[in-house]
Design a protein around this motif. Structure first.
Motif, PDB file in Angstrom:
ATOM      1  N   ILE A   6       0.770  -1.278   0.387  1.00 14.89           N
ATOM      2  CA  ILE A   6       0.464   0.029   0.331  1.00 14.89           C
ATOM      3  C   ILE A   6       0.710   1.572   0.003  1.00 14.89           C
ATOM      4  CG2 ILE A   6      -2.054   1.460   1.341  1.00 14.89           C
ATOM      5  CD1 ILE A   6      -2.742  -1.352   2.393  1.00 14.89           C
ATOM      6  N   GLY A   7       0.647   2.391  -1.047  1.00 13.49           N
ATOM      7  CA  GLY A   7       1.350   3.592  -1.479  1.00 13.49           C
ATOM      8  C   GLY A   7       2.868   3.378  -2.745  1.00 13.49           C
ATOM      9  N   ASN A   9       4.925   5.812  -3.850  1.00 15.06           N
ATOM     10  CA  ASN A   9       6.200   6.145  -3.471  1.00 15.06           C
ATOM     11  C   ASN A   9       7.725   5.427  -2.910  1.00 15.06           C
ATOM     12  OD1 ASN A   9       5.043   8.749  -4.101  1.00 15.06           O
ATOM     13  ND2 ASN A   9       4.218   9.336  -2.417  1.00 15.06           N
ATOM     14  N   ALA A  10       8.835   6.338  -2.514  1.00 16.82           N
ATOM     15  CA  ALA A  10      10.060   5.558  -2.238  1.00 16.82           C
ATOM     16  C   ALA A  10       9.936   4.611  -1.312  1.00 16.82           C
ATOM     17  CB  ALA A  10      10.497   7.056  -1.125  1.00 16.82           C
ATOM     18  N   ALA A  11       9.750   4.278  -0.563  1.00 14.45           N
ATOM     19  CA  ALA A  11       9.362   2.606  -0.059  1.00 14.45           C
ATOM     20  C   ALA A  11       8.711   2.203  -0.629  1.00 14.45           C
ATOM     21  CB  ALA A  11       9.257   3.002   1.441  1.00 14.45           C
ATOM     22  N   ILE A  31      -1.039  -0.787  -4.570  1.00 14.74           N
ATOM     23  CA  ILE A  31      -2.039   0.139  -4.386  1.00 14.74           C
ATOM     24  C   ILE A  31      -2.097   1.272  -4.033  1.00 14.74           C
ATOM     25  CG2 ILE A  31      -4.218  -0.082  -4.182  1.00 14.74           C
ATOM     26  CD1 ILE A  31      -4.446  -2.957  -3.286  1.00 14.74           C
ATOM     27  N   LYS A  33      -2.986   6.235  -3.761  1.00 15.60           N
ATOM     28  CA  LYS A  33      -4.222   6.975  -4.186  1.00 15.60           C
ATOM     29  C   LYS A  33      -3.471   7.926  -5.361  1.00 15.60           C
ATOM     30  CE  LYS A  33      -5.496   7.704   0.430  1.00 15.60           C
ATOM     31  NZ  LYS A  33      -5.104   9.166   1.857  1.00 15.60           N
ATOM     32  N   GLU A  34      -2.156   7.531  -5.337  1.00 14.37           N
ATOM     33  CA  GLU A  34      -1.689   8.647  -6.443  1.00 14.37           C
ATOM     34  C   GLU A  34      -2.292   8.700  -7.446  1.00 14.37           C
ATOM     35  OE1 GLU A  34      -1.160  11.387  -4.879  1.00 14.37           O
ATOM     36  OE2 GLU A  34      -0.803  10.790  -3.184  1.00 14.37           O
ATOM     37  N   PRO A  41      10.212  14.291  -3.198  1.00 18.58           N
ATOM     38  CA  PRO A  41       9.198  15.500  -2.629  1.00 18.58           C
ATOM     39  C   PRO A  41      10.952  16.482  -2.237  1.00 18.58           C
ATOM     40  CG  PRO A  41       8.504  13.963  -1.614  1.00 18.58           C
ATOM     41  CD  PRO A  41       9.753  12.653  -2.614  1.00 18.58           C
ATOM     42  N   SER A  76      -6.302   4.547  -6.365  1.00 14.53           N
ATOM     43  CA  SER A  76      -7.714   3.764  -5.664  1.00 14.53           C
ATOM     44  C   SER A  76      -6.941   3.744  -4.295  1.00 14.53           C
ATOM     45  CB  SER A  76      -6.915   2.070  -6.502  1.00 14.53           C
ATOM     46  OG  SER A  76      -7.169   3.188  -8.063  1.00 14.53           O
ATOM     47  N   PRO A  77      -7.269   4.808  -3.495  1.00 15.01           N
ATOM     48  CA  PRO A  77      -7.344   4.573  -1.949  1.00 15.01           C
ATOM     49  C   PRO A  77      -7.795   3.103  -0.767  1.00 15.01           C
ATOM     50  CG  PRO A  77      -8.900   5.735  -2.854  1.00 15.01           C
ATOM     51  CD  PRO A  77      -8.665   5.573  -4.136  1.00 15.01           C
ATOM     52  N   LYS A 134       4.665  19.511   0.606  1.00 17.83           N
ATOM     53  CA  LYS A 134       4.987  18.128   0.158  1.00 17.83           C
ATOM     54  C   LYS A 134       4.590  17.187  -0.458  1.00 17.83           C
ATOM     55  CE  LYS A 134       5.451  13.287   2.675  1.00 17.83           C
ATOM     56  NZ  LYS A 134       4.654  12.510   1.627  1.00 17.83           N
ATOM     57  N   GLU A 163      14.566  25.003   3.834  1.00 15.25           N
ATOM     58  CA  GLU A 163      15.040  24.866   2.201  1.00 15.25           C
ATOM     59  C   GLU A 163      13.807  25.854   0.869  1.00 15.25           C
ATOM     60  OE1 GLU A 163      15.337  20.682   0.152  1.00 15.25           O
ATOM     61  OE2 GLU A 163      14.144  21.831  -1.305  1.00 15.25           O
ATOM     62  N   LEU A 258      -5.939   4.520   8.643  1.00 17.61           N
ATOM     63  CA  LEU A 258      -5.931   2.633   8.385  1.00 17.61           C
ATOM     64  C   LEU A 258      -6.201   1.378   9.827  1.00 17.61           C
ATOM     65  CD1 LEU A 258      -5.809   1.718   4.980  1.00 17.61           C
ATOM     66  CD2 LEU A 258      -7.642   1.844   5.573  1.00 17.61           C
TER      67      LEU A 258
HETATM   68  C1  LIG Z   1      10.609  18.924   0.667  1.00 13.67           C
HETATM   69  C2  LIG Z   1      10.983  17.775   1.062  1.00 13.67           C
HETATM   70  C3  LIG Z   1      12.110  17.367   0.228  1.00 13.67           C
HETATM   71  C4  LIG Z   1      12.795  16.041   0.941  1.00 13.67           C
HETATM   72  N1  LIG Z   1      13.977  16.041   0.707  1.00 13.67           N
HETATM   73  C5  LIG Z   1      14.628  14.925   1.097  1.00 13.67           C
HETATM   74  C6  LIG Z   1      16.089  14.632   0.605  1.00 13.67           C
HETATM   75  O1  LIG Z   1      16.686  15.393   0.007  1.00 13.67           O
HETATM   76  N2  LIG Z   1      16.488  12.890   0.553  1.00 13.67           N
HETATM   77  C7  LIG Z   1      15.604  12.186   1.560  1.00 13.67           C
HETATM   78  O2  LIG Z   1      16.232  11.317   2.017  1.00 13.67           O
HETATM   79  N3  LIG Z   1      14.172  12.338   1.502  1.00 13.67           N
HETATM   80  C8  LIG Z   1      13.701  14.018   1.295  1.00 13.67           C
HETATM   81  N4  LIG Z   1      13.217  14.410   2.073  1.00 13.67           N
HETATM   82  C9  LIG Z   1      11.619  13.028   2.694  1.00 13.67           C
HETATM   83  C10 LIG Z   1      10.828  11.987   1.536  1.00 13.67           C
HETATM   84  O3  LIG Z   1      10.930  12.863   0.390  1.00 13.67           O
HETATM   85  C11 LIG Z   1      10.592  11.259   2.214  1.00 13.67           C
HETATM   86  O4  LIG Z   1      11.260  10.380   3.270  1.00 13.67           O
HETATM   87  C12 LIG Z   1       9.990  10.350   1.453  1.00 13.67           C
HETATM   88  O5  LIG Z   1       8.541  10.706   0.590  1.00 13.67           O
HETATM   89  C13 LIG Z   1       8.734   9.596   2.223  1.00 13.67           C
HETATM   90  O6  LIG Z   1       8.228   7.482   1.000  1.00 13.67           O
HETATM   91  P1  LIG Z   1       7.462   7.134   1.861  1.00 13.67           P
HETATM   92  O7  LIG Z   1       7.024   5.779   0.255  1.00 13.67           O
HETATM   93  O8  LIG Z   1       7.958   6.497   3.028  1.00 13.67           O
HETATM   94  O9  LIG Z   1       5.971   8.541   1.521  1.00 13.67           O
HETATM   95  P2  LIG Z   1       5.175   9.055   1.011  1.00 13.67           P
HETATM   96  O10 LIG Z   1       5.847   9.233   0.714  1.00 13.67           O
HETATM   97  O11 LIG Z   1       4.618   9.724   1.631  1.00 13.67           O
HETATM   98  O12 LIG Z   1       4.387   8.054  -0.135  1.00 13.67           O
HETATM   99  C14 LIG Z   1       3.198   7.944   0.711  1.00 13.67           C
HETATM  100  C15 LIG Z   1       2.433   7.251  -0.532  1.00 13.67           C
HETATM  101  O13 LIG Z   1       0.680   5.968   0.025  1.00 13.67           O
HETATM  102  C16 LIG Z   1      -0.580   6.434  -0.348  1.00 13.67           C
HETATM  103  N5  LIG Z   1      -0.859   6.150   0.762  1.00 13.67           N
HETATM  104  C17 LIG Z   1      -1.557   6.532   1.876  1.00 13.67           C
HETATM  105  N6  LIG Z   1      -2.036   6.066   2.329  1.00 13.67           N
HETATM  106  C18 LIG Z   1      -2.808   5.363   1.656  1.00 13.67           C
HETATM  107  C19 LIG Z   1      -4.048   4.396   1.046  1.00 13.67           C
HETATM  108  N7  LIG Z   1      -5.047   4.022   2.633  1.00 13.67           N
HETATM  109  N8  LIG Z   1      -4.494   3.918   0.390  1.00 13.67           N
HETATM  110  C20 LIG Z   1      -3.364   4.249  -1.273  1.00 13.67           C
HETATM  111  N9  LIG Z   1      -2.554   4.790  -1.040  1.00 13.67           N
HETATM  112  C21 LIG Z   1      -1.952   5.792   0.119  1.00 13.67           C
HETATM  113  C22 LIG Z   1       0.588   7.755  -0.199  1.00 13.67           C
HETATM  114  O14 LIG Z   1      -0.421   8.489  -1.258  1.00 13.67           O
HETATM  115  C23 LIG Z   1       1.575   8.631  -0.795  1.00 13.67           C
HETATM  116  O15 LIG Z   1       1.199   8.204  -2.602  1.00 13.67           O
HETATM  117  C24 LIG Z   1      12.227  15.735   1.285  1.00 13.67           C
HETATM  118  C25 LIG Z   1      11.120  15.184   2.386  1.00 13.67           C
HETATM  119  C26 LIG Z   1      10.328  16.643   0.944  1.00 13.67           C
HETATM  120  C27 LIG Z   1       9.046  16.700   1.675  1.00 13.67           C
END
Ligand SMILES: Cc1cc2nc3c(=O)[nH]c(=O)nc-3n(C[C@H](O)[C@H](O)[C@H](O)COP(=O)(O)OP(=O)(O)OC[C@H]3O[C@@H](n4cnc5c(N)ncnc54)[C@H](O)[C@@H]3O)c2cc1C
Length: 290
Positions: A6-7, A9-11, A31, A33-34, A41, A76-77, A134, A163, A258
């Motif tokens: 679920i999600g 992005n990066a992770a 799966i 939401k985006e 970011p 698709s949340p 973000k 920044e 959730l």
């Molecule tokens: C301005 C800024 C600059 C940054 N610069 C750096 C950097 O230079 N270096 C670095 O290492 N890190 C940086 N970071 C931090 C880095 O961006 C985050 O640590 C990273 O984005 C986290 O990724 P993630 O996948 O854990 O979570 P997120 O990016 O928050 O992604 C989570 C995803 O899950 C989805 N989601 C949530 N709930 C649901 C649901 N119920 N159903 C379906 N989908 C769902 C969300 O919509 C989203 O797409 C920065 C952050 C910001 C805001």
């Protein structure tokens, strides 16, 4: 082996791609939401300044991930997770408006739902000229309205706050950096570095208002959804500053709603709602990861 993530992005995408590479026969389903994946970011400031196009904010495309054998549901949340039946229920994009749900079972679940920006206690997000930093949507909104802003406040003292303040100032916007701590980045640096950071920001034309809290706000008389002034309290001094807009950089809160109801049911959450994991990313519930 069926792995649901679920999600996206990066992770989420790192786990999905790694799982597929390590176990080619695994069925890996992401799966999110985006409408895009692998959003970075860290490049948003460059996008705001116009140094890069929006495509550069995404490390991968949905097509490239699908070509790697991953099943992807965009926009698709996920609305429900049943850790006993091992199933997730979500609103697939094409059916979301009709309210039709889809449920998938899993052998392993990766929770990579990330975090969302926090609001100020005075609920500043509610104003149309207040932004968080973000999501693409928010920064694109700021970029499009940029011509309206001669003076902006950045609220917070974190890396993101600094920044953003530097970026706005470099774009010719008079910028206040308002932070309740004594120095920007005070969680990361020692006394001498903190002084140098303050001097450097000052040299960049940023007015740093440190040790400050926002006590009250004023909104526009004609347009009450526009934030116009902040009442800043700093030691013995209280004063109003007028602004055209503001960026909130007050940290993030975990997207774990959730899973809150599962607390005590194997998936423990911390006081701020984050899912507790061990060194291997495993919560106490077997086959679930975060
Ligand atoms: C301005 C800024 C600059 C940054 N610069 C750096 C950097 O230079 N270096 C670095 O290492 N890190 C940086 N970071 C931090 C880095 O961006 C985050 O640590 C990273 O984005 C986290 O990724 P993630 O996948 O854990 O979570 P997120 O990016 O928050 O992604 C989570 C995803 O899950 C989805 N989601 C949530 N709930 C649901 C649901 N119920 N159903 C379906 N989908 C769902 C969300 O919509 C989203 O797409 C920065 C952050 C910001 C805001």
């Amino acid at each position: 082996m069926k792995i649901v993530v679920i999600g996206g992005n990066a992770a989420g995408m790192s786990v999905a791609l790694k799982a597929k590479r390590e176990c080619k026969t695994a069925e890996v389903i992401v799966i999110t939401k985006e409408n895009q994946i692998s959003f970075a970011p860290g490049a948003l400031s460059f996008y705001l300044k116009g140094a890069i196009e929006d495509e550069a904010l995404y490390a991968r495309t949905p097509d490239s991930v699908r070509a790697a054998g991953i099943e992807l549901y965009l926009q698709s949340p996920v609305i429900e997770v049943d850790t006993v039946l091992k199933s997730v229920t979500f609103l697939p994009h094409n059916q979301a408006q009709k309210g039709e749900k889809k449920t998938l079972t899993y052998d392993r679940l990766m929770i990579a739902t990330g975090a969302r920006p926090q609001d100020h206690p005075l609920k500043l997000k509610h104003y149309h000229n207040v932004y968080t930093f973000k999501s693409f949507f928010e920064v694109d909104r700021l970029k499009k309205a940029r011509a309206e802003y001669k003076t902006m406040a950045v609220i917070g003292g974190s890396i993101v706050a600094v920044e953003v303040a530097q970026t706005l100032s470099s774009m010719g916007i008079k910028t206040y950096l308002i932070h309740r701590g004594a120095y920007p980045l005070d969680r990361y640096f020692g006394a001498s570095e903190k002084e140098r950071i303050l001097e450097s920001l000052d040299a960049q034309g940023i007015e740093c208002i440190m040790g400050a809290t926002i006590e009250a706000i004023k909104a526009g008389q004609l347009n009450p959804s526009t934030l116009t002034s902040l009442l800043i309290h700093q030691e013995q001094d209280t004063r109003w500053i007028d602004i055209d807009g503001a960026v909130l950089a007050l940290g993030v809160a975990p997207n774990s709603e959730l899973f809150g109801s599962l607390d005590g049911d194997g998936l423990e959450t911390t006081a701020n709602g984050a899912i507790e994991i061990d060194l291997y990313g495993e919560p106490s519930l077997q086959d679930h990861y975060a």
